[in-house]
Design a protein around this motif. Structure first.
Motif, PDB file in Angstrom:
ATOM      1  N   ILE A  58      35.296  10.921  12.236  1.00 43.97           N
ATOM      2  CA  ILE A  58      36.309  10.416  11.305  1.00 43.97           C
ATOM      3  C   ILE A  58      35.875   9.078  10.724  1.00 43.97           C
ATOM      4  N   ILE A  59      35.361   8.201  11.578  1.00 45.28           N
ATOM      5  CA  ILE A  59      34.938   6.862  11.136  1.00 45.28           C
ATOM      6  C   ILE A  59      33.796   6.968  10.122  1.00 45.28           C
ATOM      7  N   VAL A  60      32.804   7.811  10.421  1.00 50.23           N
ATOM      8  CA  VAL A  60      31.665   7.987   9.508  1.00 50.23           C
ATOM      9  C   VAL A  60      32.137   8.532   8.164  1.00 50.23           C
ATOM     10  N   ASN A  61      32.964   9.580   8.203  1.00 45.82           N
ATOM     11  CA  ASN A  61      33.434  10.195   6.963  1.00 45.82           C
ATOM     12  C   ASN A  61      34.305   9.238   6.152  1.00 45.82           C
ATOM     13  N   PHE A  62      35.117   8.447   6.845  1.00 45.67           N
ATOM     14  CA  PHE A  62      35.958   7.476   6.149  1.00 45.67           C
ATOM     15  C   PHE A  62      35.098   6.395   5.483  1.00 45.67           C
ATOM     16  N   ALA A  63      34.063   5.952   6.196  1.00 45.77           N
ATOM     17  CA  ALA A  63      33.194   4.896   5.667  1.00 45.77           C
ATOM     18  C   ALA A  63      32.425   5.348   4.432  1.00 45.77           C
ATOM     19  N   LEU A  64      32.139   6.650   4.364  1.00 47.95           N
ATOM     20  CA  LEU A  64      31.321   7.169   3.260  1.00 47.95           C
ATOM     21  C   LEU A  64      32.145   7.899   2.206  1.00 47.95           C
ATOM     22  N   ALA A  65      33.455   7.951   2.382  1.00 48.80           N
ATOM     23  CA  ALA A  65      34.326   8.753   1.516  1.00 48.80           C
ATOM     24  C   ALA A  65      34.219   8.381   0.041  1.00 48.80           C
ATOM     25  N   SER A  66      33.989   7.108  -0.246  1.00 48.21           N
ATOM     26  CA  SER A  66      33.918   6.672  -1.646  1.00 48.21           C
ATOM     27  C   SER A  66      32.766   7.354  -2.388  1.00 48.21           C
ATOM     28  N   LEU A  67      31.702   7.697  -1.661  1.00 44.47           N
ATOM     29  CA  LEU A  67      30.568   8.398  -2.279  1.00 44.47           C
ATOM     30  C   LEU A  67      30.975   9.792  -2.742  1.00 44.47           C
ATOM     31  N   LEU A  68      31.796  10.460  -1.935  1.00 46.39           N
ATOM     32  CA  LEU A  68      32.291  11.783  -2.326  1.00 46.39           C
ATOM     33  C   LEU A  68      33.197  11.682  -3.548  1.00 46.39           C
ATOM     34  N   TYR A  69      34.050  10.680  -3.554  1.00 45.52           N
ATOM     35  CA  TYR A  69      34.978  10.504  -4.669  1.00 45.52           C
ATOM     36  C   TYR A  69      34.213  10.222  -5.959  1.00 45.52           C
ATOM     37  N   TRP A  70      33.218   9.341  -5.873  1.00 47.46           N
ATOM     38  CA  TRP A  70      32.439   8.993  -7.068  1.00 47.46           C
ATOM     39  C   TRP A  70      31.626  10.185  -7.567  1.00 47.46           C
ATOM     40  N   SER A  71      30.935  10.877  -6.654  1.00 47.15           N
ATOM     41  CA  SER A  71      30.068  11.986  -7.048  1.00 47.15           C
ATOM     42  C   SER A  71      30.858  13.152  -7.629  1.00 47.15           C
ATOM     43  N   SER A  72      32.036  13.448  -7.049  1.00 43.78           N
ATOM     44  CA  SER A  72      32.850  14.538  -7.575  1.00 43.78           C
ATOM     45  C   SER A  72      33.393  14.199  -8.963  1.00 43.78           C
ATOM     46  N   GLY A  73      33.684  12.937  -9.194  1.00 42.36           N
ATOM     47  CA  GLY A  73      34.117  12.516 -10.526  1.00 42.36           C
ATOM     48  C   GLY A  73      32.984  12.577 -11.528  1.00 42.36           C
ATOM     49  N   TRP A  74      31.779  12.220 -11.084  1.00 36.33           N
ATOM     50  CA  TRP A  74      30.617  12.210 -11.976  1.00 36.33           C
ATOM     51  C   TRP A  74      30.251  13.611 -12.445  1.00 36.33           C
ATOM     52  N   VAL A  75      30.238  14.591 -11.531  1.00 37.85           N
ATOM     53  CA  VAL A  75      29.825  15.950 -11.917  1.00 37.85           C
ATOM     54  C   VAL A  75      30.803  16.558 -12.915  1.00 37.85           C
ATOM     55  N   VAL A  76      32.085  16.235 -12.772  1.00 38.44           N
ATOM     56  CA  VAL A  76      33.076  16.759 -13.713  1.00 38.44           C
ATOM     57  C   VAL A  76      32.928  16.066 -15.066  1.00 38.44           C
ATOM     58  N   ALA A  77      32.759  14.759 -15.045  1.00 41.25           N
ATOM     59  CA  ALA A  77      32.629  14.001 -16.290  1.00 41.25           C
ATOM     60  C   ALA A  77      31.395  14.400 -17.089  1.00 41.25           C
ATOM     61  N   HIS A  78      30.332  14.792 -16.376  1.00 41.63           N
ATOM     62  CA  HIS A  78      29.073  15.155 -17.041  1.00 41.63           C
ATOM     63  C   HIS A  78      28.858  16.666 -17.090  1.00 41.63           C
ATOM     64  N   ASN A  79      29.902  17.426 -16.747  1.00 41.33           N
ATOM     65  CA  ASN A  79      29.813  18.890 -16.783  1.00 41.33           C
ATOM     66  C   ASN A  79      28.576  19.380 -16.036  1.00 41.33           C
ATOM     67  N   PHE A  80      28.369  18.810 -14.852  1.00 40.37           N
ATOM     68  CA  PHE A  80      27.154  19.092 -14.074  1.00 40.37           C
ATOM     69  C   PHE A  80      27.488  20.001 -12.896  1.00 40.37           C
ATOM     70  N   GLY A  81      26.558  20.868 -12.538  1.00 41.23           N
ATOM     71  CA  GLY A  81      26.726  21.719 -11.367  1.00 41.23           C
ATOM     72  C   GLY A  81      27.036  23.163 -11.714  1.00 41.23           C
ATOM     73  N   ILE A  82      26.806  24.042 -10.757  1.00 38.56           N
ATOM     74  CA  ILE A  82      26.873  25.489 -10.980  1.00 38.56           C
ATOM     75  C   ILE A  82      28.204  25.939 -11.561  1.00 38.56           C
ATOM     76  N   ILE A  83      29.305  25.537 -10.945  1.00 39.92           N
ATOM     77  CA  ILE A  83      30.595  26.067 -11.413  1.00 39.92           C
ATOM     78  C   ILE A  83      31.005  25.480 -12.760  1.00 39.92           C
ATOM     79  N   ASN A  84      30.517  24.295 -13.087  1.00 44.04           N
ATOM     80  CA  ASN A  84      30.831  23.713 -14.394  1.00 44.04           C
ATOM     81  C   ASN A  84      29.995  24.355 -15.495  1.00 44.04           C
ATOM     82  N   TRP A  85      28.812  24.836 -15.150  1.00 41.66           N
ATOM     83  CA  TRP A  85      28.005  25.577 -16.117  1.00 41.66           C
ATOM     84  C   TRP A  85      28.574  26.982 -16.328  1.00 41.66           C
ATOM     85  N   LEU A  86      29.080  27.584 -15.243  1.00 43.44           N
ATOM     86  CA  LEU A  86      29.642  28.931 -15.341  1.00 43.44           C
ATOM     87  C   LEU A  86      31.025  28.922 -15.989  1.00 43.44           C
TER      88      LEU A  86
END
Length: 282
Positions: A58-86
């Motif tokens: 839990i501590i590790v995931n909480f400490a790194l959670a901001s990376l998930l939030y940023w990366s998930s926002g980036w792929v949507v904003a840039h239409n990047f990744g398999i499901i965004n291409w499909l």
């Protein structure tokens, strides 16, 4: 589906805690009424190191959670990744969400797990999860802190590869948590039901084969939510539940394998090459 997506887009931390504690409590109680193995042990004493590693995860995931939030926002904003291409417009939403979770399950769970078994330094870290001699629902999050970082890195890679928005990442993590508690739980489903479930999802019996103490069973059934990856990639194996023996043959000391201090040191110890099981069930 839109309601579910909206909920997980802004899921409160308190709700995620409820999922963790609620799932653990549910399967803990079910183990008492429907046990697969009738362990003779102090359940709370056994749970202590596993709950400690749940806390570190839990501590590790909480400490790194901001990376998930940023990366998930980036792929949507840039239409990047398999499901965004499909699905550039995310429609149909149910298929977009299903493929997002399915593919994230491959990168974040199956692939991470497979690599951990094939790369020796990573296997030494992953050993902590396998050296539990009495697998139950508390074993689900028994991961060395280093492994928590490794698993997070694979999940982060999956977010970029798949292109999952934050809501699907949170949905996947909630499902992953419940499934791992379910598949590790010391519960006994009817064999026919367990077998039927294993064609679609990871069932308790299917995953526990992975916790058998000897090869080649240890190197099989890597999946977390969906069983398609093991069946498609040839890593599925079957063993009758009555023949299961938990642990790792090269780390047989059950006392040490139940001590937090020893488990923290385990990835840095030397060990003999594991042996193949003489009999493999068809």
């Amino acid at each position: 589906m839109e309601t579910i997506i909206n909920y997980f887009e802004t899921i409160p931390s308190s709700h995620r805690s409820i999922i963790l504690i609620g799932g653990l409590t549910l399967f803990w109680l079910l183990e008492g009424g429907l046990p697969l193995f009738k362990y003779k042990y102090n359940k709370w004493k056994h749970a202590l190191p596993n709950l400690f590693f749940t806390l570190t995860t839990i501590i590790v995931n909480f400490a790194l959670a901001s990376l998930l939030y940023w990366s998930s926002g980036w792929v949507v904003a840039h239409n990047f990744g398999i499901i965004n291409w499909l699905f550039p417009d995310t429609q149909p939403l149910w298929l977009y969400a299903f493929l997002g979770v399915l593919l994230l399950d491959f990168f974040g769970a199956y692939l991470a797990h497979f690599v951990e078994h094939k790369v020796k330094p990573l296997w030494m870290v992953h050993l902590v999860h396998h050296t539990d001699h009495k697998v139950d629902t508390t074993t689900a999050n028994r991961h060395h802190p280093i492994e928590s970082v490794i698993r997070f890195a694979f999940t982060l890679f999956g977010v970029f590869a798949v292109g999952t928005p934050f809501a699907l990442v949170m949905l996947y993590q909630a499902m992953s948590l419940i499934f791992t508690q379910f598949t590790h739980a010391n519960i006994k489903l009817p064999k026919g039901l367990d077998k039927a479930l294993s064609y679609f999802i990871i069932s308790p019996d299917m995953h526990k084969i992975h916790h058998h103490y000897r090869l080649p069973y240890t190197d099989s059934n890597y999946g977390n939510i969906f069983s398609i990856w093991d069946r498609l990639l040839g890593t599925y194996m079957y063993m009758d539940r009555e023949n299961l023996v938990y642990g790792v043959d090269v780390f047989p000391d059950e006392v040490k394998n139940g001590q937090i201090k020893e488990l923290l040191k385990q990835p840095f110890q030397k060990y003999e090459k594991p042996t193949l099981s003489a009999d493999v069930e068809e």
